[in-house]
Every structure is written in C-alpha cells, then in structure tokens.
Design a protein around this motif. Structure first.
Motif, PDB file in Angstrom:
ATOM      1  N   LEU A 142       0.839  -1.194   0.000  1.00 41.85           N
ATOM      2  CA  LEU A 142       0.000   0.000   0.000  1.00 41.85           C
ATOM      3  C   LEU A 142       0.879   1.251   0.000  1.00 41.85           C
ATOM      4  O   LEU A 142       1.672   1.473   0.920  1.00 41.85           O
ATOM      5  CB  LEU A 142      -0.901   0.014   1.233  1.00 41.85           C
ATOM      6  N   ILE A 143       0.740   2.050  -1.028  1.00 45.42           N
ATOM      7  CA  ILE A 143       1.469   3.311  -1.116  1.00 45.42           C
ATOM      8  C   ILE A 143       0.598   4.400  -0.499  1.00 45.42           C
ATOM      9  O   ILE A 143      -0.526   4.644  -0.934  1.00 45.42           O
ATOM     10  CB  ILE A 143       1.828   3.648  -2.572  1.00 45.42           C
ATOM     11  N   GLY A 144       1.136   5.036   0.547  1.00 46.97           N
ATOM     12  CA  GLY A 144       0.356   6.022   1.287  1.00 46.97           C
ATOM     13  C   GLY A 144       0.372   7.387   0.638  1.00 46.97           C
ATOM     14  O   GLY A 144       0.951   8.336   1.178  1.00 46.97           O
ATOM     15  N   ASP A 145      -0.285   7.498  -0.514  1.00 45.63           N
ATOM     16  CA  ASP A 145      -0.287   8.797  -1.204  1.00 45.63           C
ATOM     17  C   ASP A 145      -1.215   9.791  -0.510  1.00 45.63           C
ATOM     18  O   ASP A 145      -1.105  10.999  -0.741  1.00 45.63           O
ATOM     19  CB  ASP A 145      -0.661   8.649  -2.684  1.00 45.63           C
ATOM     20  N   PHE A 146      -2.093   9.311   0.375  1.00 45.08           N
ATOM     21  CA  PHE A 146      -2.908  10.223   1.193  1.00 45.08           C
ATOM     22  C   PHE A 146      -2.209  10.496   2.523  1.00 45.08           C
ATOM     23  O   PHE A 146      -2.023  11.644   2.915  1.00 45.08           O
ATOM     24  CB  PHE A 146      -4.302   9.642   1.428  1.00 45.08           C
ATOM     25  N   THR A 147      -1.808   9.434   3.226  1.00 44.46           N
ATOM     26  CA  THR A 147      -1.126   9.615   4.513  1.00 44.46           C
ATOM     27  C   THR A 147       0.193  10.364   4.346  1.00 44.46           C
ATOM     28  O   THR A 147       0.634  11.076   5.249  1.00 44.46           O
ATOM     29  CB  THR A 147      -0.871   8.256   5.193  1.00 44.46           C
ATOM     30  N   GLY A 148       0.815  10.226   3.187  1.00 44.97           N
ATOM     31  CA  GLY A 148       2.071  10.943   2.937  1.00 44.97           C
ATOM     32  C   GLY A 148       1.904  12.444   2.974  1.00 44.97           C
ATOM     33  O   GLY A 148       2.855  13.180   3.280  1.00 44.97           O
TER      34      GLY A 148
ATOM     35  N   ARG B  69      -5.307   6.845  -1.166  1.00 44.43           N
ATOM     36  CA  ARG B  69      -6.163   7.933  -1.645  1.00 44.43           C
ATOM     37  C   ARG B  69      -7.422   7.381  -2.319  1.00 44.43           C
ATOM     38  O   ARG B  69      -8.429   8.070  -2.417  1.00 44.43           O
ATOM     39  CB  ARG B  69      -5.382   8.837  -2.609  1.00 44.43           C
ATOM     40  N   ARG B  70      -7.358   6.111  -2.734  1.00 43.84           N
ATOM     41  CA  ARG B  70      -8.501   5.516  -3.427  1.00 43.84           C
ATOM     42  C   ARG B  70      -9.755   5.568  -2.554  1.00 43.84           C
ATOM     43  O   ARG B  70     -10.857   5.801  -3.052  1.00 43.84           O
ATOM     44  CB  ARG B  70      -8.171   4.071  -3.832  1.00 43.84           C
ATOM     45  N   TRP B  71      -9.592   5.325  -1.247  1.00 41.45           N
ATOM     46  CA  TRP B  71     -10.769   5.407  -0.370  1.00 41.45           C
ATOM     47  C   TRP B  71     -10.764   6.681   0.479  1.00 41.45           C
ATOM     48  O   TRP B  71     -11.817   7.263   0.708  1.00 41.45           O
ATOM     49  CB  TRP B  71     -10.888   4.179   0.534  1.00 41.45           C
ATOM     50  N   MET B  72      -9.580   7.146   0.889  1.00 46.57           N
ATOM     51  CA  MET B  72      -9.556   8.349   1.721  1.00 46.57           C
ATOM     52  C   MET B  72      -9.948   9.593   0.915  1.00 46.57           C
ATOM     53  O   MET B  72     -10.535  10.532   1.450  1.00 46.57           O
ATOM     54  CB  MET B  72      -8.177   8.551   2.348  1.00 46.57           C
ATOM     55  N   GLY B  73      -9.645   9.594  -0.377  1.00 51.09           N
ATOM     56  CA  GLY B  73     -10.034  10.723  -1.212  1.00 51.09           C
ATOM     57  C   GLY B  73     -11.537  10.836  -1.358  1.00 51.09           C
ATOM     58  O   GLY B  73     -12.068  11.914  -1.643  1.00 51.09           O
ATOM     59  N   ALA B  74     -12.229   9.714  -1.159  1.00 51.92           N
ATOM     60  CA  ALA B  74     -13.694   9.710  -1.276  1.00 51.92           C
ATOM     61  C   ALA B  74     -14.379   9.932   0.075  1.00 51.92           C
ATOM     62  O   ALA B  74     -15.603   9.981   0.146  1.00 51.92           O
ATOM     63  CB  ALA B  74     -14.151   8.372  -1.874  1.00 51.92           C
ATOM     64  N   PHE B  75     -13.583  10.054   1.140  1.00 55.55           N
ATOM     65  CA  PHE B  75     -14.152  10.272   2.469  1.00 55.55           C
ATOM     66  C   PHE B  75     -14.898  11.600   2.525  1.00 55.55           C
ATOM     67  O   PHE B  75     -14.403  12.628   2.076  1.00 55.55           O
ATOM     68  CB  PHE B  75     -13.019  10.292   3.513  1.00 55.55           C
TER      69      PHE B  75
ATOM     70  N   LEU C 202      -5.202   7.169  12.880  1.00 58.71           N
ATOM     71  CA  LEU C 202      -6.572   6.767  12.549  1.00 58.71           C
ATOM     72  C   LEU C 202      -6.704   6.447  11.063  1.00 58.71           C
ATOM     73  O   LEU C 202      -7.356   5.469  10.683  1.00 58.71           O
ATOM     74  CB  LEU C 202      -7.552   7.872  12.937  1.00 58.71           C
ATOM     75  N   VAL C 203      -6.059   7.266  10.235  1.00 63.33           N
ATOM     76  CA  VAL C 203      -6.134   7.023   8.791  1.00 63.33           C
ATOM     77  C   VAL C 203      -5.394   5.737   8.438  1.00 63.33           C
ATOM     78  O   VAL C 203      -5.881   4.907   7.658  1.00 63.33           O
ATOM     79  CB  VAL C 203      -5.576   8.225   7.998  1.00 63.33           C
ATOM     80  N   GLN C 204      -4.194   5.550   9.016  1.00 60.70           N
ATOM     81  CA  GLN C 204      -3.458   4.308   8.748  1.00 60.70           C
ATOM     82  C   GLN C 204      -4.259   3.107   9.231  1.00 60.70           C
ATOM     83  O   GLN C 204      -4.303   2.073   8.560  1.00 60.70           O
ATOM     84  CB  GLN C 204      -2.089   4.328   9.425  1.00 60.70           C
ATOM     85  N   GLY C 205      -4.881   3.253  10.391  1.00 61.42           N
ATOM     86  CA  GLY C 205      -5.700   2.154  10.903  1.00 61.42           C
ATOM     87  C   GLY C 205      -6.888   1.867  10.010  1.00 61.42           C
ATOM     88  O   GLY C 205      -7.247   0.698   9.797  1.00 61.42           O
ATOM     89  N   TYR C 206      -7.497   2.919   9.462  1.00 62.18           N
ATOM     90  CA  TYR C 206      -8.651   2.709   8.585  1.00 62.18           C
ATOM     91  C   TYR C 206      -8.246   2.000   7.298  1.00 62.18           C
ATOM     92  O   TYR C 206      -9.059   1.288   6.696  1.00 62.18           O
ATOM     93  CB  TYR C 206      -9.351   4.024   8.257  1.00 62.18           C
ATOM     94  N   ASP C 207      -6.990   2.177   6.872  1.00 59.02           N
ATOM     95  CA  ASP C 207      -6.519   1.442   5.692  1.00 59.02           C
ATOM     96  C   ASP C 207      -6.727  -0.055   5.862  1.00 59.02           C
ATOM     97  O   ASP C 207      -7.098  -0.760   4.914  1.00 59.02           O
ATOM     98  CB  ASP C 207      -5.022   1.713   5.451  1.00 59.02           C
ATOM     99  N   SER C 208      -6.502  -0.552   7.069  1.00 55.91           N
ATOM    100  CA  SER C 208      -6.693  -1.988   7.335  1.00 55.91           C
ATOM    101  C   SER C 208      -8.159  -2.372   7.233  1.00 55.91           C
ATOM    102  O   SER C 208      -8.492  -3.482   6.816  1.00 55.91           O
ATOM    103  CB  SER C 208      -6.144  -2.345   8.724  1.00 55.91           C
ATOM    104  N   VAL C 209      -9.034  -1.446   7.623  1.00 55.34           N
ATOM    105  CA  VAL C 209     -10.473  -1.682   7.477  1.00 55.34           C
ATOM    106  C   VAL C 209     -10.840  -1.754   6.003  1.00 55.34           C
ATOM    107  O   VAL C 209     -11.543  -2.674   5.550  1.00 55.34           O
ATOM    108  CB  VAL C 209     -11.278  -0.578   8.184  1.00 55.34           C
ATOM    109  N   ALA C 210     -10.360  -0.767   5.235  1.00 57.38           N
ATOM    110  CA  ALA C 210     -10.689  -0.705   3.800  1.00 57.38           C
ATOM    111  C   ALA C 210     -10.184  -1.929   3.046  1.00 57.38           C
ATOM    112  O   ALA C 210     -10.834  -2.411   2.113  1.00 57.38           O
ATOM    113  CB  ALA C 210     -10.105   0.574   3.196  1.00 57.38           C
TER     114      ALA C 210
END
Length: 418
Positions: free
Chosen positions: A82-88, A134-140, A182-190
């Motif tokens: 997973l490349i963290g282009d949002f968390t980055g 960003r695939r899911w966080m960008g749509a948050f 929280l965002v990194q943790g949500y990645d595991s949910v997604a």
C-alpha cells in the motif's frame, strides 16, 4: 468446471519461516489460527504493508519489512503493498519531535512511481497487489471523518510516546498529526487485512488498526513487527540523512564495499534481516567460517539481490583488487585536474604544491573543503596507498602526475597538469 484449492505448507512450517527476523507478533496464537483457517479453506491471508512515499529512494533498512512481506507471498498469501499517497500528505509523526513539513501532491506522486519500480526488486510483480490509500480516503466525506474520529479518544492517542513526550514538553501537536494513526488504521479496514507488517517504531499505528477493525465489525488483524536495521556505523538506524545507509540503487561495487565495511558483529544481524539464510545455518557459519569469508558471502548475496549474480561477482573481484591486492580496477573514473583549479602553484624547481582538500572536492570525494578537511583529520584519505592527513602536498616529476585517491570505499584517479 472444477477449481483446485491452493495448498499451503503445514502451519508450523509457515510460522517458523515467518518468525525468522521478526521482532514481535501480536498475537502469535491469532496468527496460528488464521493460518490454520487459511489452510483449511484454501483462502490466502491478506497481508498489508504500507509505506508513505516521503523520499524517492529506498535503502536496505526499508527492505527488512519488505522481505517479510515476500515471505508471506512465498507461502502463497496475498501481498498488498500500500502506497500512502494520502497519509504521505499528512506526514507520519513517528519518531518526530516536531511537526513534519507536508509534501506536495506532485512530490508524493513522483516518489510513488519510484517506489513501485523499486519494491519489485524484492516482491513478485505478478503476484503483488499495489494499492493507494487515496482511493478510499479521497472519497471520504466530512461525515465519514467524524464517524472515524468518534472511534478513538484523545487520551488514547496521547498514549503514543511521540505525542506524550511533545505534550509534556509543551511542544505543538497539530490536529492533522493526531489523524495519522486513525487514517493508517482505517486502511486496514478498507483492505480487510488479516495481517499488517511494520517496523517496531510503527507498533502504535498498527495496534490502532486492530482496534478500528473491531470497531467496524471486522476480525482484528495480526500485527507483525520487524526490527529497525542499524546503519553502517552499527549504532543509529539506517538513514540517508545520517550518511550511514546503503541505497538499493547504488552501484554494485559501492554497495559491496559498504557491506564489507560493517563490523563482524553487525554482519550476523544483516544475515538475519537481509537474507533468507536460516538461523541454524547462520549459527553454523559463526563457528565454522572465517568472518572475512562470511562477510564476502553476505555482500555477494545482497548485491546479487538488487543487481545480478554477474554484477556481484564483478564487484567482489574489483573490491579485492582495491583492498586486498592493492590494484586499481580498469573502470575507475579518471578526473583531469588543472593545478589552478585546486589552488596549486609551481616553484622554481618545477615542483607543484597541491591543496589536497580542494583536490578531493574536484574529484567528487568530498562535498566541500570543510568536508575534505574533516576526512583528512579522520585519516580516511589515502593517496597512492599512503594515509594523508596534511592539507597540502608537493608533486615532483613532469606533468601530468597520476594519483590514486581513496576516501573510505570510494576511488578516483586524478591526472594533474600544470
């Protein structure tokens, strides 16, 4: 039409393979249960490793956890890089005493492209799932963020050592930094991860993922951490900013030479974390092999991993010429130097005085005159195989004069004319 279920190795065999080079598994009993279920159903585990593209190049320290992802892949499980282009764009606060300056979207995208190319030196490109958060966080939506933040408390976040220390020292903690775990943790949910990997410094973030999965009605992931690899100095964590790193794109000879420079004690740690040599075989090498021979084999293995077997053999041969036989490889870079360029002068006897510090800078062996002076003081400069510590030297004989310059593991030929 019938489909054959994948077959997995016995669970004990898988655990032995996965535990080598691991620092901690939370919890091992959970991992065993997941592996048993996977073997019974034929469904591979989903194993996640996230990295923020905060720098363009990876070094061997990054590959410790990448190798562990490959171990899961070797066993038939699904490797998700997973490349963290949002968390980055938030910036991981791990180990930071101040807020990390955020990267631009352009920097993130540029670094992400290089990451994709580099990780496939270790992972199988045909079997690796590459994703971007960003695939899911960008749509948050704002509503989604409020629901996410409601799953965790401020006091829980302040239990994190980095935040707790800064809070006690009354140093600023930006609100967006609190969002990072929280965002990194949500990645595991997604991704519905069964296992998440990370260095020991990532333990807090990985555990947040376990809790958030439970909060969202999922089974908690297993957390597997890997040790932080020390750099060439054997003390500090490997880091390019500390000047103790081995980049995975460095030329074969440079990579080989740096590995040969590590201590004998550190060599065994590199064997454990950077190779697939089994622990029993490493223990046998400790008692039966000369340390120099073992270190050469380590350097050969690592260079071959990131270049080729041919490159590794050539690097070993060239290194031996430089440091064991006092020969100079044929492909060493030659630099033509004019006396005036390095602050030199000629006396009445046609002898040339040379500024050694400026010569090192001109030949690319020092970043500045100050850096060159430091290297001279440390006795790390050799000219024609003699240690040089003085900032000036005198050359005799008709020009051009050919000098072999060595600084640490770097080598140049200088052709000085006047």
């Amino acid at each position: 039409m019938s489909f054959l279920m994948p077959t997995f190795a016995p669970v004990d065999e898988q655990l032995t393979y996965l535990k080598k080079g691991s620092a901690e598994i939370i919890r091992e009993a959970d991992l065993r249960a997941k592996l048993e279920k996977s073997r019974a159903t034929g469904k591979p585990l989903r194993v996640k490793l996230g990295m923020d593209p905060t720098a363009p190049d990876l070094h061997l320290g990054h590959t410790v956890v990448l190798r562990k992802l490959k171990h899961f892949q070797d066993l038939g499980h699904t490797a998700i890089f997973l490349i963290g282009d949002f968390t980055g764009m938030i910036g991981d606060p791990t180990g930071r005493s101040v807020t990390r300056p955020p990267l631009t979207r352009e920097q993130i995208e540029e670094n992400a492209e290089t990451y994709k190319a580099q990780v496939f030196k270790i992972l199988d490109s045909q079997k690796t799932v590459v994703d971007f958060n960003r695939r899911w966080m960008g749509a948050f939506t704002a509503d989604d963020f409020v629901r996410l933040m409601a799953k965790y408390t401020v006091s829980q976040l302040l239990e994190r050592e980095d935040f707790h220390k800064r809070f006690q020292e009354e140093k600023p903690i930006s609100v967006h930094e609190l969002l990072y775990p929280l965002v990194q943790g949500y990645d595991s949910v997604a991704l519905e991860a069964d296992v998440e990997l990370g260095g020991t410094d990532q333990k807090f973030n990985l555990l947040v993922g376990r809790e958030l999965q439970r909060a969202y009605g999922q089974e908690s992931q297993v957390v597997l951490t890997t040790p932080i690899l020390e750099g060439l100095d054997g003390v500090q964590k490997m880091s390019k900013s500390l000047g103790n790193a081995i980049g995975i794109h460095e030329p074969p000879l440079e990579m080989y030479g740096k590995i040969m420079s590590i201590s004998d004690e550190m060599m065994w740690r590199y064997y454990e974390l950077l190779t697939d040599v089994q622990v029993a075989d490493i223990d046998k090498m400790k008692t039966e092999e000369h340390p120099m021979q073992a270190k050469k084999e380590l350097a050969r293995r690592i260079v071959a991993d990131f270049h080729s077997a041919h490159d590794a053999a050539k690097a070993a041969e060239d290194w031996a010429k430089q440091f064991q036989k006092d020969q100079v490889p044929a492909d060493v870079e030659e630099v033509s130097v004019g006396l005036a360029e390095i602050g030199g002068s000629v006396d009445s006897s046609s002898r040339a005085g040379v500024r050694v510090d400026r010569l090192l800078v001109k030949c690319g062996l020092a970043a500045s005159v100050t850096d060159a002076a430091r290297k001279l003081k440390q006795a790390s400069v050799r000219i024609d195989n003699e240690v040089i510590s003085e900032p000036r030297m005198v050359l005799t004989g008709p020009p051009p004069v050919r000098l072999t310059l060595r600084v640490g593991k770097q080598l140049r030929i200088a052709l000085i004319s006047w």
